[in-house]
Design an enzyme around this catalytic site. Sequence first.
Site, PDB file in Angstrom:
ATOM      1  N   GLU B  47      19.772  53.115  31.618  1.00  0.00           N
ATOM      2  CA  GLU B  47      18.384  52.834  31.974  1.00  0.00           C
ATOM      3  C   GLU B  47      17.484  53.647  31.054  1.00  0.00           C
ATOM      4  OE1 GLU B  47      17.984  53.619  36.169  1.00  0.00           O
ATOM      5  OE2 GLU B  47      19.868  52.567  36.552  1.00  0.00           O
ATOM      6  N   ASP B  58       8.363  60.150  40.762  1.00  0.00           N
ATOM      7  CA  ASP B  58       9.308  61.052  40.116  1.00  0.00           C
ATOM      8  C   ASP B  58       9.073  62.514  40.444  1.00  0.00           C
ATOM      9  OD1 ASP B  58      11.159  59.479  38.418  1.00  0.00           O
ATOM     10  OD2 ASP B  58       9.270  58.705  37.612  1.00  0.00           O
TER      11      ASP B  58
END
Lengths: 424, 260
Positions: B47, B58
Site C-alpha cells: 500500500e 492517522d
Amino acid sequence: MRKLKINKEEYQIFGIKKLPSSVFSLPTFLNMKYQVNEKGYYGEFGGAWIPEMMYTNIDELKCRYLEIIESEEFKKEFDLLLRDYVGRPSPLYFAGRLSEHYGTNIYLKREDLNHTGSHKLNNTIGQILLAQKLGKTRIIAETGAGQHGVATATVCALKGLECIVYMGALDVSRQEPNVKKMKMLGAMVVPVHSGNKTLKDATNEAMRDWINNPEDTHYIIGSVVGPHPYPDMVARFQSVISTEMKIQLKEQTGSEFPTRILACVGGGSNAAGAFYHFLDDEQVELIGVEAAGKGIETGETAATLAVGTPGVLHASKTMLMQNADGQITEPYSISAGLDYPGIGPLHAHLHKTGRAKFLSATDEVVLQSVLLLTQKEGIIPALESAHALAALEKIAMKPEDVNVINLSGSGSKDMETYLDYFGY
Amino acid sequence: MKNRINHLFETKKENILSVYFTAGFPELNSTVEIIQQLEKNGVDLIEIGIPFSDPTADGPTIQRSSEIALKNGMNLNLLFEQLQHIRKSVNIPLILMGYFNPVYQFGITRFCEKCAEIGIDGTILPDLPLDEFEQEYKPVFQQNNLHIILLITPQTSEKRIRQIDEAGTGFIYMVSSSSTTGAGKKVEDFQRSYFERIKNSNLKNPQLIGFGISDKETFENACKYASGAIIGSAFVKSFQPEYSIEKSVSDFVKGIIFAH
Ligand SMILES: Cc1ncc(COP(=O)(O)O)c(C=O)c1O
C-alpha cells in the site's frame, strides 16, 4: 433587566411555558434553497466525508439529532438555560455615536454579553444537552481563540462531565487567559503541536480522539463545520440570535427586517445564527466578513472564500485554502478564532448562490475598528467580531439604512494583543 | 489482464503480508526502491501512501512521515512519474492509499486512468464514504479495473458490513480496534469476538486485518482470523538514517515473516 417589552405572545419565545414560536419551530421555510437536504448538502457543499471509524457516531447523531432537539422536553431545558444561565435574550443595542460616525443606523447584537463572553455558549448548551440524551459521558472539543473551549468547559462543569479540549500550541500561547479559565473549570487542555499549531490542527486532533474513543464520547464541534449533521445542528442552536433579532428589530425600528446584517466568519457559526431566520427574506442583505490577515494577496490570510477552491477537509466538502496538489495551506490571522483554512458548507453555498456577500478585513483595519468601537461606545469587542465592524469602512450605507452587526464576543480575551498594539 | 489482488487471494489463502509506507519518506525518491525491496523480501501486497497535510485517521508516526514527505516535495503527479515503469520490475499487487482531497484535486477520472495505465490494482480512500462512492464514482473505478477497498471496524453494524462487502472489491480492510493508525496495541487488546464474528460471516471478499499490527506476534495472531494482515506505522518507524533502504526493509520484513 434585559427583558423585552413587547407583546406577551412574542415574549413567550424566551419563556418556558408556551412555545408556539420556539427557536426551532419559528419559521417554516417556504423553500429549501438555503437549508440542508437529507443527504447533508447545501447545494454542492457539505456531506459527511468521514472514515468508517467515525461512521457509527455520525450515523447515530444524524438519525437522532432532529428528534431530540425538536422534542418539547429538550426545547424546555434549552430555552430555560439560555434565559437563566446564558443570560438571553442578548440586547440589540442602538450604537448612537458609531451610527453618527458612519452617518447611518447601526445596531449591535450583543452576544459579547452572554455568559463566557461570546455566542459560543449557545451551541455548547445545545450540544451538552444532546450529548446527555445520547448517554455520552466524555466530551471533547477543539478551540482556536479559546472561546469555544471555555464554553465547552463551562457546560461540562455545569453537567459534571469530563472535558478534554484540543488547542493548537500557538493558540495556547496567544490566548493564555482562556487556557487558564478552561483549566480552572476542570477541563484538560491538550496543546497540539502538528501543522501550524492552530485551529485546523486542533480539529484534526479532536477527530483522532473521537476515532479512538467511539463509545462514550461526544465531540462538541464549535462551528458550522465538520460532517453532516454538525453544520445544521450548530446553525439551529445559534439561530436563537436571529430569532431574537427579528423581535427586537420589530420593537425598536418597527420592522423585523433590517437593511443588512454583518457578521464575522471563521467557520461561520455566529454568522449562521445571525443570518438563519433571514435566509428566505431576500430583501435583507447578508454580509459575512472573513479575516484577510495581512491581505488576501499576501498569502498570509484566512479569507477562505477570497482565495479558496472546493475540496474536502474535516469531513465536509466546502471551500478550502489549498494548493494545486490538494494540500491544505496554512491560514494566517491575528484573530485565533478566524484562523481556519475552511468555511462552513452553508456559507460556501450562500457565497456560490450570491445570497450572502463575503468581504474580508485586514489585521490592521480590524485593530482600528476595535479602537473605534471602544472609544465611541465604551465596548471593547473581540478581535473576531471587530472584523464585522471593519466592513463598515467598505460598504456604502444610506442614512436611513438599518445595519445590524453581530457582536459575537467580548475583547477581554484579547487585552494583551490590544495593549501591545496600542501601547497603553 | 486479471487484477493482481484477485490473483493473490486466489493463490494464497493465509499469512498474507501487506505493508504500507508513505511515498516520499524517508527520501523523496525512495518510493521505487522501497517497493522493489519489499517484493524481494517476500511481502505479498503493498500500500503506497499518498501524503496529505491533514491525516485525521492517522497516529503520530504516519502524521510525521506525511509531513516529511510533503516537505520533501511529494505530490501525486510526482508519485505517478516515479511509478511510471514500476511494472517492469515489480509483479505483486500495488494499492494507492490516501485521503480524498489530493485525489479529488487531481481529478478522480484522471486518477483512475493513470492507475490503470501504470498497473495499480486498487485504492483505499478512507474518507470517501460508501454512499458517495456508489453514487458518484463506482463506474470509473470499474472501468479501470481498479478495486476500491473499504474498511470495517468493531463498531460497524452487521447490516452495514453486508453493504460494504457488496460494494467493496479486492478485500475488506478490517480495522483491528477503534483507533487511528499505529496505536501500539498488544495481542491481548484485540477483540477476538469481533475477529471471530467476521471470520464466520461468510463475506464475499477476503479480509486483511490492519491498524496496530506491529511485530511478528501481532501479525501471526491476526493471521489466525483473516487471510493476512497489514503493517503500516511499525514499518514506517523502522527506517533508520544510518541504514540503507535495502537493509531497513530486509531487517523489518525478516522480523515479521522469517521462518514461516
Ligand atoms: C468571539 C468570536 N467570534 C467569532 C468566532 C468565529 O467562529 P464562527 O465563525 O464560528 O462564529 C470566534 C471563534 O473562536 C469567536 O471567539
